[in-house]
Motif scaffolding. Structure first.
Motif, PDB file in Angstrom:
ATOM      1  N   GLY A 169       0.840  -1.196   0.000  1.00 44.94           N
ATOM      2  CA  GLY A 169       0.000   0.000   0.000  1.00 44.94           C
ATOM      3  C   GLY A 169       0.868   1.235   0.000  1.00 44.94           C
ATOM      4  O   GLY A 169       2.096   1.158  -0.043  1.00 44.94           O
ATOM      5  N   ARG A 171       0.988   5.672   1.294  1.00 42.55           N
ATOM      6  CA  ARG A 171       0.349   6.819   1.935  1.00 42.55           C
ATOM      7  C   ARG A 171      -0.424   7.616   0.896  1.00 42.55           C
ATOM      8  O   ARG A 171      -0.145   7.557  -0.300  1.00 42.55           O
ATOM      9  CB  ARG A 171       1.404   7.708   2.577  1.00 42.55           C
ATOM     10  CG  ARG A 171       2.147   7.091   3.748  1.00 42.55           C
ATOM     11  CD  ARG A 171       3.211   8.060   4.243  1.00 42.55           C
ATOM     12  NE  ARG A 171       4.259   8.247   3.248  1.00 42.55           N
ATOM     13  CZ  ARG A 171       5.115   9.262   3.257  1.00 42.55           C
ATOM     14  NH1 ARG A 171       4.997  10.213   4.173  1.00 42.55           N
ATOM     15  NH2 ARG A 171       6.064   9.351   2.335  1.00 42.55           N
ATOM     16  N   GLN A 172      -1.390   8.366   1.363  1.00 39.36           N
ATOM     17  CA  GLN A 172      -2.144   9.216   0.440  1.00 39.36           C
ATOM     18  C   GLN A 172      -1.229  10.275  -0.156  1.00 39.36           C
ATOM     19  O   GLN A 172      -0.307  10.780   0.495  1.00 39.36           O
ATOM     20  CB  GLN A 172      -3.316   9.872   1.173  1.00 39.36           C
ATOM     21  CG  GLN A 172      -4.414   8.884   1.558  1.00 39.36           C
ATOM     22  CD  GLN A 172      -5.017   8.192   0.345  1.00 39.36           C
ATOM     23  OE1 GLN A 172      -5.600   8.831  -0.537  1.00 39.36           O
ATOM     24  NE2 GLN A 172      -4.872   6.872   0.295  1.00 39.36           N
ATOM     25  N   SER A 195       5.333   6.128  -5.537  1.00 38.75           N
ATOM     26  CA  SER A 195       4.103   5.526  -5.024  1.00 38.75           C
ATOM     27  C   SER A 195       3.048   6.602  -4.886  1.00 38.75           C
ATOM     28  O   SER A 195       3.354   7.775  -4.639  1.00 38.75           O
ATOM     29  CB  SER A 195       4.349   4.841  -3.678  1.00 38.75           C
ATOM     30  OG  SER A 195       4.757   5.782  -2.693  1.00 38.75           O
ATOM     31  N   GLY A 197      -1.030   7.176  -3.295  1.00 36.41           N
ATOM     32  CA  GLY A 197      -2.260   6.750  -2.652  1.00 36.41           C
ATOM     33  C   GLY A 197      -3.396   7.647  -3.104  1.00 36.41           C
ATOM     34  O   GLY A 197      -3.390   8.854  -2.820  1.00 36.41           O
ATOM     35  N   THR A 202      -4.062   2.349  -4.780  1.00 32.40           N
ATOM     36  CA  THR A 202      -2.651   2.678  -4.602  1.00 32.40           C
ATOM     37  C   THR A 202      -1.868   2.153  -5.792  1.00 32.40           C
ATOM     38  O   THR A 202      -2.137   1.066  -6.320  1.00 32.40           O
ATOM     39  CB  THR A 202      -2.075   2.076  -3.306  1.00 32.40           C
ATOM     40  OG1 THR A 202      -2.224   0.653  -3.330  1.00 32.40           O
ATOM     41  CG2 THR A 202      -2.798   2.627  -2.091  1.00 32.40           C
TER      42      THR A 202
END
Length: 661
Positions: A169, A171-172, A195, A197, A202
């Motif tokens: 996953g 983080r936003q 990455s 989110g 994700t």
């Protein structure tokens, strides 16, 4: 929590590194309170994400933070440096050292299982799992479980299992990093990861390119890799897909005699040999919860192409011998877990199926072998936590697996198609209990197995396919202390029948089932807080690997060091600076063909030292790292008596810069 180790003595002072680490552990109680608790991380448990309280008994967990602090440039290096796993120098200039859990020597790769995100990386051939193709910045954690693990992981898990988990996953928002490094021998390393989110969705991607001329002549290695994933999380679970791709090119420096090694360990007698590896894999996964029941599955497909060319000159006739392998592997692994509470006890019941189809086509000057294997396995495991106050745990499990094999080689000794079917069972029972505050004991017993792979069956001593290798496994252990300072001791024994091995005493040498053999010994892990910001730990493996019957009864197995001691010291003062120093000492071992223990010499013992210092400046991190700092001339792979030597790398220094956003 990871095993972290510290150099309490100079590399030449061999046993003192262990004694010093244990002393630190037992005398640092007053410093424990100064160290904040390490954040919990979820672990795999019985092939499901679990609370750390249900971690595999005796397992080691290496986190992404551990990897970054030690400056490990790839997954294989992280397992060796942080996990204390012994590794022998690769033969092709790649960073994929042959990892060895519990002293299985030249066949160590076939006696441990490597998993990536629940998918088997170990395959049906004589080749080590290629871990360097996994972008190290995409790794969330690595779990190392030593000892028989065939119930959950099947064929080849006698020495243990190494599991790599990539990020599940993000983080936003959008986050990422870029790293560039350069070092001796024209080494360059570029890495980037990103990455995002986006609510329930994700996304992540990591890419890298590594190049190096390496220590020896004709050992240049280049690699580019990419890994990316997308997942959707909802209230009851998640679904997603991951894609991985890598390209490698290697020059092959070949082996040396003892005299050649002493004259110049950097030379190559095979200046024109080379090879390559291309691999692509896609994996779809799903997890879903219905009350206390969890369902999970992975469907993965991998395609791999290996090419090599070896120059020859026989009787004045010269040329190249070429080989190409194209292999495919598809795995489907559905499973279910039921959690329940009864009379204050927590029960975990896991059952699953592993279906794997593998095939390989060969186009070589000496072989046109086609081979395939279908394996079908079913397993069940039940664990009960019957006394939470004392962490009382009891687990039992069993597995049944069937292997259907086909092989044909029109250029070999026979053009007839060969088909066989073999079945094998595994079982285990494990228990652990905290007898006093900070004192826990555990016991494991079971049976694990390994099947002959296609390369072993195609060059064997018997008329029929080789028999399955079985091992009766036993482990007794104890832990003392807490997360801030802990000492763990494990006594183990593996009684093996029909061990599959290359026996150089049969004709010109051939694969066969050996007479009964044994691996037994002790492992000691120690880790502690010395003072605020200082952590130290050590790992020792003492193993006695011998024949227990037949004409070689009592003789030592080859390429197995009796003692390996690793130690590390980490300094994290919290002001943006970090330092990490490690040392390893490996005792002498038998040469690879010395089954009769008659060679007058042994592979010499050696000690190595590595270190890294890093400084954060806002979003930047600058680091200086070095390996084999004493520039020790040594080798860990030698397949003849004072011959067949593959020298290990000399000293290398590396500068790197990382930017986080």
């Amino acid at each position: 929590m990871s095993i972290r180790v510290a150099p309490c003595a100079a590399p030449a002072v061999k046993p003192l590194a262990l004694a010093c680490a244990i002393s630190l552990c037992l005398n640092a109680a007053s410093a424990f309170a100064q160290e904040q608790a390490v954040p919990s991380v979820f672990v795999s448990g019985a092939r499901f994400a679990s609370d750390p309280a249900l971690a595999p008994i005796g397992a080691t967990v290496i986190t992404a933070a551990d990897i970054r602090r030690a400056g490990a440039g790839n997954v294989n290096e992280a397992i060796r440096k942080i996990g204390g796993v012994y590794g022998r120098q690769s033969l092709d200039g790649s960073p994929d050292f042959a990892l060895d859990l519990r002293g299985f020597g030249a066949n160590s790769s076939e006696n441990l299982v490597v998993m990536v995100d629940g998918v088997r990386l170990s395959e049906n051939e004589l080749a080590s799992a290629v871990l360097s193709t996994i972008p190290v910045d995409s790794v969330e954690r690595i779990e190392i479980t030593r000892g028989g693990s065939s119930v959950l992981y099947g064929d080849g898990a006698t020495g243990g299992v190494i599991q790599v988990f990539t990020r599940s996953g993000a983080r936003q928002g959008v986050h990422g990093s870029g790293t560039v490094s350069a070092g001796q021998f024209d080494a360059h390393d570029l890495r980037a990861n990103l990455s995002a989110g986006l609510g329930k969705v994700t996304l992540d991607g990591s890419a890298g390119k590594q190049e190096s001329d390496n220590y020896r002549a004709n050992s240049r290695f280049t690699q580019s890799n990419f890994a990316g994933g997308a997942q959707y999380a909802y209230e009851g679970g998640r679904i997603g897909v991951r894609v991985e791709s890598a390209r490698q090119e290697s020059r092959l420096p070949g082996s040396l005699t003892e005299a050649q090694f002493k004259a110049d360990p950097r030379q190559s007698k095979t200046p024109n040999d080379f090879g390559s590896l291309d691999t692509d894999r896609v994996t779809a996964f799903a997890e879903h919860r219905i009350g206390d029941t969890e369902l999970a599955a992975e469907l993965s497909h991998r395609e791999k192409t290996v090419k090599a060319a070896y120059e020859y000159n026989y009787g004045g006739v010269s040329g190249f011998s070429r080989v190409k392998y194209d292999s495919r592997q598809t795995q489907f692994s559905p499973r279910v877990r039921q959690l329940s509470d009864l009379a204050g006890m927590r029960n975990e019941l896991v059952a699953g199926v592993d279906l794997i189809r593998w095939n390989r086509k060969t186009a070589a000057d000496f072989s046109l072998a086609d081979a395939s294997q279908d394996s079908k396995a079913i397993y069940v495991r039940d664990e009960i936590r019957w006394d939470p106050q004392h962490n009382g745990r009891l687990a039992v499990g069993a597995r049944h697996e069937v292997f259907d094999k086909d092989y044909v080689d029109p250029l070999g000794m026979s053009s007839a198609k060969e088909s066989s079917s073999q079945a094998q069972n595994a079982w285990d029972a494990q228990a652990s209990y905290s007898v006093l505050p900070g004192v826990g004991v555990h016991a494991k017993a079971g049976q694990s197995y390994r099947m002959p792979n296609v390369d072993e069956n195609s060059y064997r001593a018997s008329a029929s396919v080789l028999k399955a290798q079985t091992s009766h496994d036993l482990e007794l252990g104890a832990t003392f202390g807490s997360a801030a300072g802990e000492l763990a001791v494990r006594l183990f024994r593996h009684e093996l029948k029909n061990e599959i091995f290359f026996d150089p005493t049969i004709g010109w040498g051939t694969n066969t089932n050996l007479d009964p053999t044994r691996r037994q010994g002790v492992e000691i892990d120690a880790q502690t807080v010395i003072a605020a910001g200082w952590r130290a730990s050590a790992h020792l493996q003492h193993v006695n690997a011998t024949f227990t019957d037949g004409p070689n009864d009592g003789r030592e197995m080859v390429l197995v060091p009796r003692n390996v001691i690793s130690a590390r010291l980490a300094w994290v003062p919290g002001d943006g600076q970090t330092a990490d120093v490690g040392a390893q000492w490996v005792s002498s071992q038998r040469f690879g063909n010395d089954f009769t223990n008659s060679c007058a010499a042994r592979i010499p013992s050696y000690a190595t030292l590595d270190a890294r210092y890093a400084r954060k400046l806002g979003p930047w991190e600058l680091a200086l790292a070095g390996s084999n700092l004493t520039d020790r001339k040594y080798y860990s792979n030698a397949f003849g008596c004072q011959s067949g030597i593959y020298p290990s790398d000399g000293r290398q220094l590396k500068l790197s810069a990382r930017y986080d956003f």
